[in-house]
Design an enzyme around this catalytic site. Sequence first.
Site, short mmCIF file in Angstrom:
data_model
loop_
_atom_site.label_atom_id
_atom_site.label_comp_id
_atom_site.label_asym_id
_atom_site.label_seq_id
_atom_site.Cartn_x
_atom_site.Cartn_y
_atom_site.Cartn_z
N GLU A 244 -1.44 -1.50 -5.93
CA GLU A 244 -2.66 -0.84 -6.37
C GLU A 244 -2.37 -0.03 -7.63
OE1 GLU A 244 -6.38 1.12 -3.87
OE2 GLU A 244 -4.33 1.27 -3.14
N ASP B 107 -3.17 1.59 7.02
CA ASP B 107 -2.29 1.24 5.91
C ASP B 107 -2.00 -0.25 5.86
OD1 ASP B 107 -2.17 3.94 5.23
OD2 ASP B 107 -0.48 4.29 6.59
N ASP C 194 0.87 -1.18 0.00
CA ASP C 194 0.00 0.00 0.00
C ASP C 194 0.90 1.23 0.00
OD1 ASP C 194 -2.65 1.41 0.39
OD2 ASP C 194 -1.59 2.07 2.20
N CYS D 216 -12.85 -9.89 8.59
CA CYS D 216 -14.16 -10.46 8.31
C CYS D 216 -14.68 -10.09 6.92
CB CYS D 216 -15.17 -10.04 9.38
SG CYS D 216 -15.54 -8.26 9.38
N CYS E 65 -12.64 -4.56 5.99
CA CYS E 65 -11.97 -5.24 7.10
C CYS E 65 -11.26 -6.47 6.56
CB CYS E 65 -12.99 -5.63 8.17
SG CYS E 65 -12.30 -6.64 9.52
N CYS F 86 -16.70 -7.12 13.34
CA CYS F 86 -16.03 -8.08 14.21
C CYS F 86 -15.29 -7.42 15.36
CB CYS F 86 -15.05 -8.94 13.40
SG CYS F 86 -13.72 -8.00 12.61
N CYS G 112 -13.43 -2.21 13.29
CA CYS G 112 -14.46 -2.80 12.43
C CYS G 112 -15.77 -2.92 13.18
CB CYS G 112 -13.99 -4.16 11.92
SG CYS G 112 -15.24 -5.03 10.92
#
Length: 407
Positions: free
Chosen positions: A280, A361, A196, A335, A332, A354, A351
């Site tokens: 990305e 990052d 990232d 989950c 997330c 969960c 989150c």
Amino acid sequence: MQLRYAFRLYPDAAQQAALAKAFGCARVVFNDAVRARENARKAGQPFPTAGELSRKLIIEAKRTKERSWLGEVSAVVLQQSLRDAESAYRNFFASLKDTRKGPKVGVPRFKSRKDARQSVRFTANARWSITDSGRLNLPKIGAVEVRWSRTLPANPTSVTVLRDAAGRYFASFVIDTDHAADTARMPDTDRTVGIDLGLIHFAVLSDGTKIDSPRFLRRAEKKLKKAQRELSRKQKGSKNRAKARLKVARAHAKVADARREFHHQLSTKLIRENQAIAVEDLSVAGLARTKLAKSVHDAGWAQFLSMLQYKAARYGRILVKVGRFTPTSQTCSTCGAVDGPKPLHVREWTCSGCGTVHDRDTNAAINVKTAAGLAVSACGAPVRPGVIPAQREETGSHGFPTGNRAA
């Protein structure tokens, strides 16, 4: 695969004058070719062919009084300048037909002697050579001193001699690499990683590693501002202004060299340690139009991704690009729940599904790896089907080396 290896040149005063003459002759032939085609277009006539241009602009021009000085440089330099003009027109017409990859290019323009970058190219026909003492022997220029930062892996097919805005000279050799030999040089590994890219940290890996952003431009900004302020106060056309312009160019070149060296070292390290890498597909051009433009340019993401791409193709690694609209920062990684967009100042979030506390990052890097199909489940099976290999017809460049570094 073809790569470029660039080395610093140190020509003496006479060789600098000969190179300046070669730069000027190549520029004149290029401009004459553009002018001939433009005149043909305005007259409604077909474009002159490469053979016609070569005969008229080089062979016949040398016999005239106005262009007799073209015979003082190597004929290969002039022929390669014509080829550059032909290539510029081919790219322009391909852009008009939407058959050219990459950004659109405009109609070829005249070159100026005040351009920051001047270059000439010597092919094998020019009979250039590397002497036993390590000098680069160029026709009608002489044996130029070269600062070899590494050995060439193969015999080069051509060499381009250029001068940049900072007044430095470089020799750029084109090398045909051996893919099998390059692949064998890399250690065997089954590691995969997601990356990232950011501004606070240049890169955050899916294993939690954070690589700080050097911010070369920001650190040199005070010195650059002072040099540019001194340049603006000099009278145009004066020698002092030329000296001040050179000082500004050298300061910017120092920043660019440091950034390029950092990108080379980091990209080589990632390629060596991982079999597959997921990144990305960022819209760098779009981000460069925002209020973060200076920081985006300072990070140099496009150059770094380009290095990863050609090194992965060269060394038999796999590079996967994840779509830029994949919500990696909103999902997330535990989950899979999408928790919605978050402002940039939110670096940690919990989150709602969960209750896992995520580093923004690191969570994004894990999601990049998962979206690329590189993550594995508890039983060792891939989460998504096989990855897509990077294209291997891309030609890379090592840029201008500032010291020793791994190829």
